[in-house]
Design a protein around this motif. Sequence first.
Motif, PDB file in Angstrom:
ATOM      1  N   LEU A 496       0.859  -1.180   0.000  1.00 49.61           N
ATOM      2  CA  LEU A 496       0.000   0.000   0.000  1.00 49.61           C
ATOM      3  C   LEU A 496       0.897   1.231   0.000  1.00 49.61           C
ATOM      4  O   LEU A 496       1.753   1.390   0.884  1.00 49.61           O
ATOM      5  CB  LEU A 496      -0.919   0.010   1.226  1.00 49.61           C
ATOM      6  CG  LEU A 496      -1.912   1.188   1.309  1.00 49.61           C
ATOM      7  CD1 LEU A 496      -2.877   1.152   0.132  1.00 49.61           C
ATOM      8  CD2 LEU A 496      -2.674   1.158   2.632  1.00 49.61           C
ATOM      9  N   THR A 497       0.719   2.100  -1.016  1.00 51.07           N
ATOM     10  CA  THR A 497       1.523   3.316  -1.166  1.00 51.07           C
ATOM     11  C   THR A 497       0.610   4.530  -1.060  1.00 51.07           C
ATOM     12  O   THR A 497      -0.419   4.609  -1.753  1.00 51.07           O
ATOM     13  CB  THR A 497       2.245   3.328  -2.527  1.00 51.07           C
ATOM     14  OG1 THR A 497       3.076   2.166  -2.625  1.00 51.07           O
ATOM     15  CG2 THR A 497       3.092   4.582  -2.672  1.00 51.07           C
ATOM     16  N   CYS A 498       0.960   5.489  -0.189  1.00 50.53           N
ATOM     17  CA  CYS A 498       0.156   6.690   0.020  1.00 50.53           C
ATOM     18  C   CYS A 498       1.008   7.924  -0.305  1.00 50.53           C
ATOM     19  O   CYS A 498       2.207   7.975  -0.008  1.00 50.53           O
ATOM     20  CB  CYS A 498      -0.366   6.769   1.455  1.00 50.53           C
ATOM     21  SG  CYS A 498      -1.503   5.421   1.863  1.00 50.53           S
ATOM     22  N   THR A 499       0.349   8.926  -0.910  1.00 49.63           N
ATOM     23  CA  THR A 499       1.026  10.137  -1.358  1.00 49.63           C
ATOM     24  C   THR A 499       0.364  11.362  -0.743  1.00 49.63           C
ATOM     25  O   THR A 499      -0.861  11.407  -0.589  1.00 49.63           O
ATOM     26  CB  THR A 499       0.985  10.238  -2.895  1.00 49.63           C
ATOM     27  OG1 THR A 499       1.598   9.077  -3.448  1.00 49.63           O
ATOM     28  CG2 THR A 499       1.720  11.471  -3.387  1.00 49.63           C
ATOM     29  N   GLY A 500       1.150  12.358  -0.396  1.00 48.11           N
ATOM     30  CA  GLY A 500       0.647  13.611   0.152  1.00 48.11           C
ATOM     31  C   GLY A 500       1.591  14.747  -0.175  1.00 48.11           C
ATOM     32  O   GLY A 500       2.580  14.565  -0.909  1.00 48.11           O
ATOM     33  N   PRO A 501       1.311  15.960   0.342  1.00 46.62           N
ATOM     34  CA  PRO A 501       2.175  17.116   0.044  1.00 46.62           C
ATOM     35  C   PRO A 501       3.618  16.906   0.496  1.00 46.62           C
ATOM     36  O   PRO A 501       4.539  17.448  -0.095  1.00 46.62           O
ATOM     37  CB  PRO A 501       1.517  18.263   0.814  1.00 46.62           C
ATOM     38  CG  PRO A 501       0.092  17.824   1.014  1.00 46.62           C
ATOM     39  CD  PRO A 501       0.137  16.342   1.150  1.00 46.62           C
ATOM     40  N   GLY A 502       3.822  16.091   1.539  1.00 46.05           N
ATOM     41  CA  GLY A 502       5.169  15.890   2.053  1.00 46.05           C
ATOM     42  C   GLY A 502       5.938  14.789   1.364  1.00 46.05           C
ATOM     43  O   GLY A 502       7.120  14.592   1.662  1.00 46.05           O
ATOM     44  N   GLY A 503       5.301  14.037   0.471  1.00 46.92           N
ATOM     45  CA  GLY A 503       6.012  12.961  -0.211  1.00 46.92           C
ATOM     46  C   GLY A 503       5.186  11.697  -0.272  1.00 46.92           C
ATOM     47  O   GLY A 503       3.942  11.731  -0.248  1.00 46.92           O
ATOM     48  N   THR A 504       5.866  10.553  -0.276  1.00 46.47           N
ATOM     49  CA  THR A 504       5.220   9.248  -0.439  1.00 46.47           C
ATOM     50  C   THR A 504       5.716   8.285   0.616  1.00 46.47           C
ATOM     51  O   THR A 504       6.909   8.264   0.958  1.00 46.47           O
ATOM     52  CB  THR A 504       5.515   8.670  -1.834  1.00 46.47           C
ATOM     53  OG1 THR A 504       5.010   9.551  -2.825  1.00 46.47           O
ATOM     54  CG2 THR A 504       4.865   7.308  -2.016  1.00 46.47           C
ATOM     55  N   GLY A 505       4.805   7.481   1.145  1.00 46.82           N
ATOM     56  CA  GLY A 505       5.148   6.433   2.089  1.00 46.82           C
ATOM     57  C   GLY A 505       4.457   5.145   1.712  1.00 46.82           C
ATOM     58  O   GLY A 505       3.389   5.167   1.102  1.00 46.82           O
ATOM     59  N   SER A 506       5.056   3.999   2.062  1.00 46.90           N
ATOM     60  CA  SER A 506       4.460   2.721   1.691  1.00 46.90           C
ATOM     61  C   SER A 506       4.794   1.671   2.737  1.00 46.90           C
ATOM     62  O   SER A 506       5.702   1.846   3.563  1.00 46.90           O
ATOM     63  CB  SER A 506       4.942   2.267   0.304  1.00 46.90           C
ATOM     64  OG  SER A 506       6.337   2.019   0.318  1.00 46.90           O
ATOM     65  N   ASP A 507       4.051   0.558   2.677  1.00 47.91           N
ATOM     66  CA  ASP A 507       4.296  -0.573   3.568  1.00 47.91           C
ATOM     67  C   ASP A 507       3.870  -1.837   2.831  1.00 47.91           C
ATOM     68  O   ASP A 507       2.943  -1.812   2.000  1.00 47.91           O
ATOM     69  CB  ASP A 507       3.527  -0.427   4.878  1.00 47.91           C
ATOM     70  CG  ASP A 507       3.986  -1.450   5.928  1.00 47.91           C
ATOM     71  OD1 ASP A 507       5.070  -2.030   5.749  1.00 47.91           O
ATOM     72  OD2 ASP A 507       3.248  -1.661   6.912  1.00 47.91           O
TER      73      ASP A 507
END
Length: 979
Positions: A496-507
């Motif tokens: 699962l990859t999530c994106t926002g104004p600060g960048g991208t995170g995933s797990d």
Amino acid sequence: MIYKITSAIIVLLAILFLTPSINRVSAQSCGGGITCYQSCTRTCTVPCSFNPSACCGTLNLNCTGLTTNVGCVGATCSFVGNQGICDQDGIVSSSNCYVIPPSTPTPPGPTPPPSGWGACGSCSGCPGGNNTQCRTDPGGACVWDPSNCGGGGGGGCSMEWQSFPPLAVVGQSTYIRAFSRGTLSNWTQGMTANGANIALPALGATIEGRFTPSRPITHTIRAWTELDWLNPQTRCEGSRLLYVQPANLPVEAWLTFNGSTGDVYVPQGSTGSLKWDSYNASSCTRSWTTGSAAGFGLQSSSAINSTTVFSVTCTNTIGGSATASVRVIPQSITPPSVILTANNQSPVLTISAPTTVTLRWTSRNATSCTASGNWSGAKTPVASGSESQGSVSSSQSYTLTCTGPGGTVSSTVNVFRMGPTPTPTVAPPTLPVVDLRANNSQGPVSIASGSTATLSWTIGGNVTSCSATGSWTGSKSISGGTEVTSVINSNRSYTLTCTGPGGTGSDTVDINVTGLPPLPSISISASPNTLPAGGGNSTLTWTSTNSTSCTPSLGWSGAISVSGSRLISGITSSTNFGISCTGPGGTANSSTGVTVSGVGQCSPAAPRDPAEPLCAPNPPTQNGSITWTWPVVPLATEYLFQVVDDTTGNVISGTLTGWQNGQSYFYCRPNTSDICSITTDLPPGRYRSQIQARNLGTGGCNVSAVATYPSPPTPGIEVATCSATAWWQVRGSDIVSQGNIQSRIPASCIGPVCISRLIASSVSGSNNGGVLLRGNVLDTGAGSVSANNWDAEISLLGRQPRYADFVTLIPSSVTVSDPGANPSSSAITSPPGSSLSGGYYWLRRSGDIRISQPLVIPSATRVILFVDGVANIDEDISFANIDNSFFMIVARNGIRVGTNPDTIQGIFYTEGGFDSGTGSNPLAVTGSTTALGGVTLGRDLGVGNRTAPAEVFTLSPELLLNYPQTLTFKRPLWQEVAP
């Protein structure tokens, strides 16, 4: 849109079957009291034989009157004007353009005799013996005409008449009227057509009757009046030829609404003018009323509150028919909206020192805007306007009022001068934090083959979107959620990859399958494995472990045990001998070869990747297509191709059996660079191919070894069911709809994870629900209505309450607060200036409202929101404690859900339509939904449609128990129905 009504927990899906509009040529006024339905320029030439009684002449019918010129013009007759129509028999035929007779005819004054009439005295044997007062008409008849010839004396008269339409039609009534010159009264009178009497009304100077011709010939119509037949001075008579056209001309029909055809858009609740006309028709029937009508007419419609198709069908006496229709679509008038900001702040801008202030506004559906307060003048109603107020050093108030067809609306922004305040520190956006788990573990997780797992995720930081990759796909909720996987039979990996104004995170979490029995192992050999030229015998010996049965393949056959040996006699060419063994862990294959000297073994085939993607259309009983390919095997002329079920190890019957000529079947040739190919149609499953090559001819090669694709232990090629269409579901309640209901549940929805029902049971499982009221169509695809399939179709009693009805129920003692066009959460849950009344906050917005922040109703808080316009829901609505809280929206013009919300909870009632919005994430509506204008469902889960509904409406008994008594409608009407 078809009119739809709901009540209680109600979900609607209305299907509109549109009737294609028929464009017709509009009627045009041609002057002289004549209406023409074709252009007045057509010319038709017909044989002279259509008038056997005289030499052919020219008949001119134009749009300003009717003139007849009789005279020999040769072998043909020309029929000029808009009535220029010929049938196949060459007979003049038309009735499109005619003079409508006045209701009170006025006898014309004297006119000179038409050309072609005989001189006075040319008749012989006139009644009364006075041949100087008669003349011969074009049909050869002798008629009395003292006005033209001067004889007679006394009250001499003459008779003339006209018909309507000018050309009669076979089987259709023709209006005939005759009138005399001179003063006549109390006459006996009569009229005949080809010697047969025509029924006439009461006596008088004007003779009126109807004649229905039975065949397309030239008829002679004779009319007379008499006071004393023996006295020539008191007699008048006249005759005229009436040309009759056949009735087998095509029927045409026209229908307009307010003068327009096709799709006509009108204001909601307005009326209009329906005008119909026809050609070659005797009567018309109309869809909006009963009974037949004339072939033309004008009528007003009732108020248009829903999309309505009006149609008119016109017929003639021999069965000809034509239909015209027009679709009228009501359009509600959207109220104007305006948003005013100061330096992009609203409704308050706070300053601590002189500051340059720029006012910006956005308006929609407005025609004019006016400024007031600390600014003035007319402002342009645009989507983006701005105006600088210069340096502002004191508190100011600015208001912009905009007006449009839908009303007037205002927006105010205040500038407050405050003391110095510290500059706030804006924290940078945080990086998204994603925590993905399987069965509440960060993994890797081990499960038994054939089981499912529950994926759950939580999100932190600033996140705008999340998407799944790996063993799952699609957009996922940015507020967290859970999802149950399909049955797992092999190792899987989920990311699962999530994106926002600060960048991208995933797990990522991995799921491993354990407890699988081992695959069978096989050992097979041939002794001897090389034979001299001409061949011989060889003994096959094999052993296997972890297997329960074995089957020969390729070069031998028959029943064998899991271990053993067999003598193979008469081997004349190099041959491969295969064996397949099956056990609890699956199926394994092996082979060995015996080479005959003198001829080499063919090289193995080299199968390639099939084309992707591979899927079978819904329903799953349909097959998916796989194209298998491999390069030509040098010297080989034949191929043995088989498809094997990757799960069972069985060869799929029906795909292809036996050796096939490569050039004619697989379209490949030996000793070339061609590619061999074959396409199979297979149901959902996993498959692999088995390919062998050979050339038993002179200079060829013996059977090659088995080539497979893909090779073990890689899983075979998967054929999955293609994405199903989006569908919806109701949980724990009933459905009421005056329109049709459609939720095409796919056949891939199989329990227990997926409930294949339009109405699923409640959490307790005690309510199976049913369809109480619907239109003619109920379509649940491969699913059912509910566990007991209850489809009662009871009657709907009484009128549904409208928005205005709810407004009248607001207690007079209540202080109603306006939360604004774009309210904060606190403006709804604790509105300033309002107090609880009966335990409820009462809010009312004049115009549209947009809930653009997540709204959580606090515990023990109850809110009722009235919206005069459209209620837009762009974020989730939920309860801290649904047991003791309440939230309800009553909207006049509709409730529209945006793409972001995953969950909205409350009572939703609108006089307009309910729109679930678009997007690939599911929408869960908890409470009760009622939309008098219908429901539009636009969510689409893509592949997820195979196992999950895109929208789920769930009844909330808690909210119904907290419903305010003051908003109930007393209806002592009861009806008992049997389930």
